[in-house]
Design a protein around this motif. Structure first.
Motif, PDB file in Angstrom:
ATOM      1  N   TRP A  88      -2.791   7.487  68.570  1.00  0.00           N
ATOM      2  CA  TRP A  88      -3.792   8.544  68.504  1.00  0.00           C
ATOM      3  C   TRP A  88      -4.980   8.102  67.664  1.00  0.00           C
ATOM      4  CZ3 TRP A  88      -5.358  11.648  64.239  1.00  0.00           C
ATOM      5  CH2 TRP A  88      -4.793  11.263  63.012  1.00  0.00           C
ATOM      6  N   ALA A  89      -6.017   8.956  67.605  1.00  0.00           N
ATOM      7  CA  ALA A  89      -7.186   8.737  66.749  1.00  0.00           C
ATOM      8  C   ALA A  89      -7.817  10.089  66.420  1.00  0.00           C
ATOM      9  CB  ALA A  89      -8.211   7.849  67.452  1.00  0.00           C
ATOM     10  N   THR A  90      -8.477  10.153  65.279  1.00  0.00           N
ATOM     11  CA  THR A  90      -9.095  11.409  64.848  1.00  0.00           C
ATOM     12  C   THR A  90     -10.262  11.823  65.741  1.00  0.00           C
ATOM     13  OG1 THR A  90     -10.584  10.278  63.308  1.00  0.00           O
ATOM     14  CG2 THR A  90      -8.474  11.047  62.419  1.00  0.00           C
ATOM     15  N   CYS A 111      -5.789  14.134  71.214  1.00  0.00           N
ATOM     16  CA  CYS A 111      -4.949  13.695  70.091  1.00  0.00           C
ATOM     17  C   CYS A 111      -4.961  14.757  68.998  1.00  0.00           C
ATOM     18  CB  CYS A 111      -5.465  12.380  69.496  1.00  0.00           C
ATOM     19  SG  CYS A 111      -5.546  10.992  70.646  1.00  0.00           S
ATOM     20  N   VAL A 112      -6.158  15.213  68.678  1.00  0.00           N
ATOM     21  CA  VAL A 112      -6.310  16.235  67.640  1.00  0.00           C
ATOM     22  C   VAL A 112      -5.565  17.504  68.046  1.00  0.00           C
ATOM     23  CG1 VAL A 112      -7.994  17.721  66.463  1.00  0.00           C
ATOM     24  CG2 VAL A 112      -8.503  15.281  66.810  1.00  0.00           C
ATOM     25  N   ALA A 113      -5.632  17.858  69.339  1.00  0.00           N
ATOM     26  CA  ALA A 113      -4.978  19.076  69.823  1.00  0.00           C
ATOM     27  C   ALA A 113      -3.465  19.040  69.625  1.00  0.00           C
ATOM     28  CB  ALA A 113      -5.306  19.297  71.301  1.00  0.00           C
ATOM     29  N   ARG A 165      -5.245  16.461  55.716  1.00  0.00           N
ATOM     30  CA  ARG A 165      -5.453  17.556  54.747  1.00  0.00           C
ATOM     31  C   ARG A 165      -6.158  18.733  55.432  1.00  0.00           C
ATOM     32  NH1 ARG A 165      -7.347  14.568  51.071  1.00  0.00           N
ATOM     33  NH2 ARG A 165      -9.510  14.709  51.706  1.00  0.00           N
ATOM     34  N   ASP A 166      -7.232  18.441  56.190  1.00  0.00           N
ATOM     35  CA  ASP A 166      -7.999  19.508  56.844  1.00  0.00           C
ATOM     36  C   ASP A 166      -7.198  20.249  57.911  1.00  0.00           C
ATOM     37  OD1 ASP A 166     -10.124  18.750  55.249  1.00  0.00           O
ATOM     38  OD2 ASP A 166     -11.189  17.699  56.852  1.00  0.00           O
ATOM     39  N   LYS A 167      -6.322  19.549  58.612  1.00  0.00           N
ATOM     40  CA  LYS A 167      -5.531  20.149  59.688  1.00  0.00           C
ATOM     41  C   LYS A 167      -4.180  20.680  59.213  1.00  0.00           C
ATOM     42  CE  LYS A 167      -8.547  19.157  62.827  1.00  0.00           C
ATOM     43  NZ  LYS A 167      -9.449  20.174  63.288  1.00  0.00           N
TER      44      LYS A 167
END
Length: 191
Positions: free
Chosen positions: A72-74, A79-81, A118-120
């Motif tokens: 994955w990647a930010t 990926c984020v989902a 941290r944000d997620k």
């Protein structure tokens, strides 16, 4: 020459992410859900990745454990989902010696992934890095995200492309079945 090689690797990584993003957009999230393609057990190629401190690791470091290797990647929307579902799946599977290795291909490494976690609110997943995309190349990933289910013998048993509902009861049951039961104490002593 090294700069040219790095440029090719960057273009390939961007192309992989774009392919995964386009596939997700074209098929829709529901069509991608639960697309876990099982295969006959096959050995993994050798590759390495690092932890947050930069220490190198291989799959052999997790011998006897069931694994989900998530590439994955930010900067990859699908990926984020799926990251929150992977985090919840890790919480559900940890007691059974099943580890999710979310290998970030972000070139910024820890400096990119740590604030993202941290944000997620990602608290269960370890911080694993593959900034040069060695795992993606070795595993033949066609896009991001790609996730492989690895049994306790270190063999690929299934793979999924695109974001998935990793924490759904059906997916957790499939993971448990594919990785197999944890070894008992006498079995571990024999190895």
């Amino acid at each position: 020459m090294a700069a040219l090689s790095g440029l090719r690797a960057t273009r390939r990584t961007i192309a992989l992410a774009a392919a995964g993003t386009l596939a997700g957009a074209a098929l829709g999230r529901k069509a991608l859900a639960a697309k876990l393609t099982e295969s006959a057990p096959k050995p993994l190629p050798e590759f390495s990745f690092t932890d947050a401190e930069g220490k190198p690791h291989t799959v052999a470091d997790f011998a006897g454990k069931g694994l989900l290797i998530n590439l994955w990647a930010t900067w990859c929307p699908p990926c984020v989902a799926e990251m929150p579902a992977l985090d919840r799946a890790q919480a559900a599977l940890a007691a059974e010696s099943i580890v999710i290795l979310a290998l970030s291909s972000d070139r910024g490494g820890r400096a990119m992934v740590e604030p993202f976690y941290r944000d997620k609110g990602i608290r269960q997943l370890g911080l694993w890095l593959d900034p040069r995309g060695a795992a993606s190349r070795a595993l033949g990933a066609r896009g991001l995200p790609t996730t492989l289910v690895i049994d306790r013998e270190g063999r690929e048993r299934a793979r999924a492309e695109g974001d998935q509902p990793w924490d759904s009861p059906e997916m957790l049951a499939a993971i448990r079945r594919l990785v197999g039961p944890p070894r008992s104490a006498p079995d571990q002593e024999r190895t």
